[in-house]
Design an enzyme around this catalytic site. Structure first.
Site, mmCIF file in Angstrom:
data_model
loop_
_atom_site.group_PDB
_atom_site.id
_atom_site.type_symbol
_atom_site.label_atom_id
_atom_site.label_comp_id
_atom_site.label_asym_id
_atom_site.label_seq_id
_atom_site.Cartn_x
_atom_site.Cartn_y
_atom_site.Cartn_z
ATOM 1 N N HIS A 398 37.825 37.095 40.120
ATOM 2 C CA HIS A 398 39.320 38.506 40.407
ATOM 3 C C HIS A 398 40.035 37.741 39.273
ATOM 4 O O HIS A 398 41.123 39.012 39.430
ATOM 5 C CB HIS A 398 39.529 38.155 41.945
ATOM 6 C CG HIS A 398 39.415 39.031 42.897
ATOM 7 N ND1 HIS A 398 40.346 40.457 41.915
ATOM 8 C CD2 HIS A 398 40.183 39.432 43.971
ATOM 9 C CE1 HIS A 398 40.252 41.814 43.351
ATOM 10 N NE2 HIS A 398 40.342 41.051 43.742
ATOM 11 N N ASP A 402 37.982 43.262 38.650
ATOM 12 C CA ASP A 402 38.384 43.976 40.338
ATOM 13 C C ASP A 402 37.158 44.794 41.137
ATOM 14 O O ASP A 402 36.444 44.163 40.613
ATOM 15 C CB ASP A 402 38.835 45.184 39.416
ATOM 16 C CG ASP A 402 40.269 45.013 38.403
ATOM 17 O OD1 ASP A 402 41.180 44.485 38.715
ATOM 18 O OD2 ASP A 402 40.231 45.969 38.013
#
Length: 426
Positions: A398, A402
């Site tokens: 992450h 995204d």
């Protein structure tokens, strides 16, 4: 008589130290040229160290699990004559060409007076039974150990016929055939209390796996995304291609189709085919798609790499996946074959469960996990029909990826697999 001293070789790639993973010999053993003496573990692969001479082992330079510096004494072998006194005291490097794991390593010779040989352990019987010391732990894979436990067999009593005396499943069968254990023990024995314990050192490949998994979960911001895919059409295509071309080109599994789907989807999502150097704070996106294929072996999980998957046909990918998997399982994969992936594909096949949470193969930023195929009733155009369904359980970093991009990427793969003709439309 003289002493031939083999020092820890320079494995290459600037490695200054390696871990001694396993001895294949002991003090007092007679060895021949090219016989494997020990396994050592680098950051990337297991490497066999063969003997360059005939002789008798008189000293071992370390214990399994010990980290040894390049150039330190690995093993001493008593040989006929005084040895080659003109050899340099520095360790000779491995050949500069791309070496296989079982690369032959030149040894270093030092002139020493012959040492007295240590007493040898009890000789091995020629039958399926062998007498070992009570604290001697025979070589055997975890699967063999569990099989022996289920059968009520003490492994230390079984003669191993595998490399370095490793106990194989066939040895357990031979032991049973000779009646060395009470296979027909009363059922009540299965309910007897047990107080035994076994301590298993975390060394070699298992230590490397543990370090990499811990490092990945501590450094990357993992998140997972799961989607179900209707694989009925692609399974029909696979069956058709195998029926028509299987005899001449080889059988196709689902994996080469998944590799192809990755290649096509990555054209629109290049941020998934990347490596993240979190120390330098640099993301490197690669045009080449080098797919790591997670493979289970007796020594643990390995990830051989299908290089330039973007340039391979289905059958080319299938052949390369099979070749690499066999090399990994047999301990013959080279360091180059186990490094350099840009994205990883992991599958447990029929044992894949319905959901998993794969751990990233750092420094990659995406890993696609394949779960098992099951037939389930689905509603299609208002009708309940039986379809072959499979989940993809994928994880992403992450810090780089995204959530929306990850979901769109997996949806792109889903579309390609559910409409397999689109895999080949340019």
């Amino acid at each position: 008589m003289g002493t031939h001293v083999i020092k820890m070789p320079d494995i290459g790639e600037g490695i200054a130290e390696v871990e001694l993973s396993q001895w294949h010999v002991k003090v007092g053993d007679l060895v021949v040229e090219d016989q494997v003496l020990a396994d050592v573990m680098t950051d990337k692969a297991m490497v066999d160290i063969p003997s360059p001479v005939h002789g008798k082992v008189i000293a071992l330079g370390g214990q399994p699990g010990e980290v040894m510096a390049v150039g330190s004494v690995l093993i001493s072998i008593e040989v006929e004559g005084a040895g080659n006194l003109k050899e340099s005291a520095a360790p000779a490097p491995v050949a500069a060409k791309e070496p296989p794991v079982a690369a032959k390593v030149e040894a270093v010779v030092e002139s020493k007076p012959a040492a007295a040989a240590a007493p040898r352990s009890a000789p091995v019987c020629q039958g399926p039974m062998v007498a070992r010391e009570a604290d001697e732990r025979p070589l055997a894979s975890p699967a063999v150990r569990k099989h022996a436990l289920d059968l009520g067999i003490q492994l230390r009593l079984v003669r191993g016929t595998g490399p370095a005396g490793r106990v194989l499943h066939e040895d357990l069968d031979a032991y049973l055939a000779q009646g060395q254990t009470n296979a027909s023990a009363p059922a009540a024995a299965a309910y007897a209390q047990r107080h035994d314990e076994e301590q298993i050192p975390v060394i070699g490949m298992r230590r490397k796996i543990a370090q990499r998994m811990q490092d990945a979960t501590q450094r990357a911001a993992h998140f997972s995304y799961v989607e179900e895919i209707d694989v009925t059409a692609i399974e029909e295509l696979r069956a058709h291609l195998n029926e028509k071309h299987g005899a001449s080109r080889g059988k196709l599994t689902l994996l080469p189709f998944l590799v192809r789907a990755l290649v096509v989807a990555l054209r629109d999502f290049p941020q998934m085919n990347a490596r993240y150097d979190d120390e330098a704070q640099v993301i490197t996106r690669l045009g080449a798609v080098h797919v790591g294929v997670a493979t289970q072996s007796d020594v643990g999980l390995m990830v051989p790499v299908v290089r330039h998957a973007e340039a391979r046909s289905l059958w080319d990918s299938a052949a390369e996946i099979s070749r690499l998997a066999n090399a990994a399982r047999n301990g013959k994969a080279s360091r180059d074959e186990l490094s350099g992936s840009t994205i990883t594909l992991t599958s447990l096949g029929a044992l894949g469960g319905i959901v998993s949470t794969p751990v990233l193969n750092l420094p990659e930023v995406a890993i696609v996990g394949v779960n098992k195929i099951v037939e389930r009733p689905m509603v299609v155009k208002g009708q309940v029909v039986i379809r072959k369904m499979m989940n993809l359980s994928s994880s992403f970093d992450h810090r780089v990826v995204d959530g929306m991009d990850a979901a769109l990427f997996i949806q792109a793969i889903r579309g390609l697999l559910e409409q397999p003709a689109t895999l080949f439309v340019e």
